[in-house]
Write a protein that holds these residues in place. Structure first.
Motif, short mmCIF file in Angstrom:
data_model
loop_
_atom_site.label_atom_id
_atom_site.label_comp_id
_atom_site.label_asym_id
_atom_site.label_seq_id
_atom_site.Cartn_x
_atom_site.Cartn_y
_atom_site.Cartn_z
N ASP A 1 -31.98 14.71 15.79
CA ASP A 1 -31.69 14.39 17.19
C ASP A 1 -30.68 13.25 17.25
OD1 ASP A 1 -31.72 13.76 19.90
OD2 ASP A 1 -33.87 14.04 20.10
N LYS B 1 -26.88 24.75 15.61
CA LYS B 1 -27.59 25.06 14.38
C LYS B 1 -26.59 25.21 13.24
CE LYS B 1 -31.06 27.91 14.43
NZ LYS B 1 -31.95 29.05 14.65
N VAL C 1 -28.36 26.53 20.36
CA VAL C 1 -29.72 26.62 20.88
C VAL C 1 -29.65 26.44 22.39
CG1 VAL C 1 -32.04 25.62 20.82
CG2 VAL C 1 -30.64 25.63 18.74
N HIS D 1 -31.69 26.43 8.61
CA HIS D 1 -30.71 25.75 9.44
C HIS D 1 -31.16 24.32 9.74
CE1 HIS D 1 -29.61 29.90 10.26
NE2 HIS D 1 -28.45 29.45 10.68
N VAL D 2 -30.20 23.45 9.99
CA VAL D 2 -30.48 22.14 10.55
C VAL D 2 -30.10 22.23 12.03
CG1 VAL D 2 -29.85 19.70 10.61
CG2 VAL D 2 -30.10 20.86 8.41
N THR D 3 -31.05 21.96 12.90
CA THR D 3 -30.78 21.98 14.33
C THR D 3 -30.40 20.57 14.76
OG1 THR D 3 -32.37 23.76 14.64
CG2 THR D 3 -31.76 22.49 16.60
N ALA E 1 -28.24 21.96 21.71
CA ALA E 1 -28.25 21.74 20.26
C ALA E 1 -27.38 22.79 19.57
CB ALA E 1 -29.68 21.82 19.73
N GLU F 1 -38.54 19.53 9.18
CA GLU F 1 -38.44 20.85 9.80
C GLU F 1 -36.99 21.21 10.11
OE1 GLU F 1 -40.99 20.60 13.18
OE2 GLU F 1 -42.80 20.51 11.96
N VAL G 1 -29.62 18.19 17.66
CA VAL G 1 -29.83 18.03 19.10
C VAL G 1 -28.86 16.98 19.62
CG1 VAL G 1 -31.51 17.41 20.88
CG2 VAL G 1 -32.26 18.64 18.82
N ASN H 1 -36.27 10.61 15.46
CA ASN H 1 -36.31 11.49 14.29
C ASN H 1 -37.44 11.09 13.35
OD1 ASN H 1 -33.75 13.22 14.54
ND2 ASN H 1 -33.01 11.16 14.95
N ALA I 1 -40.10 15.87 11.87
CA ALA I 1 -39.02 16.61 12.54
C ALA I 1 -37.86 16.84 11.59
CB ALA I 1 -38.55 15.85 13.78
N ARG J 1 -34.73 19.29 11.98
CA ARG J 1 -34.30 18.90 13.33
C ARG J 1 -33.76 17.48 13.29
NH1 ARG J 1 -36.65 16.34 17.77
NH2 ARG J 1 -35.92 17.14 19.77
#
Length: 140
Positions: free
Chosen positions: A28, A133, A122, A79-81, A131, A24, A83, A17, A21, A26
């Motif tokens: 992980d 969201k 996702v 949104h927060v994705t 993932a 944006e 993963v 992370n 990222a 994201r």
């Protein structure tokens, strides 16, 4: 032993992370134990951490701070994705041994309890889920 697990989890988070990222939207969690991932997500939703050791910062605290600070600002993602893996083994079509990973299943249940139908998924071009969201508006 507990310190070693915490150090390994923190190293995984930092390695997966980058600030870019996270900026944006994201996050992980791939490679974390289910309990570690859910504790971090709980804090993202504004819940107190369960895995706190006196004098030590919680796993992923920097990531949580960055994601929460960015939420709602102009140009921030909606949104927060989150993963949970690459998705190659999750909900595969035409695979004899396809299954949902324990991490994806736990993260999905945890987030659905907080977001309900607003939770998104996702998928890759083959329909595999890797993932979820979370709407930024759900974070506290």
């Amino acid at each position: 032993m507990h310190r070693c697990h915490r150090a390994a989890a923190e190293a995984l988070l930092v390695g997966r992370n980058s600030a870019g990222a996270l900026g944006e939207g994201r996050l992980d969690l791939h490679g974390l134990h289910v309990g570690e991932a859910l504790d971090l997500l709980g804090r993202l939703f504004g819940e107190p951490g369960a895995d706190t050791v006196a004098g030590e910062e919680e796993i992923g605290s920097a990531a949580v701070r960055l994601l929460r600070a960015r939420a709602g600002r102009p140009g921030a993602p909606s949104h927060v994705t989150v993963v949970t893996g690459s998705g190659h083994h999750s909900l595969g079509q035409g695979r004899a041994h396809s299954k949902v990973s324990p991490l994806l299943e736990a993260v999905t249940q945890f987030c659905q309890a907080r977001c309900g139908s607003r939770l998104g998924f996702v998928k890759d071009d083959q329909g595999h889920v890797g993932a979820v969201k979370i709407p930024v508006s759900m974070l506290k």
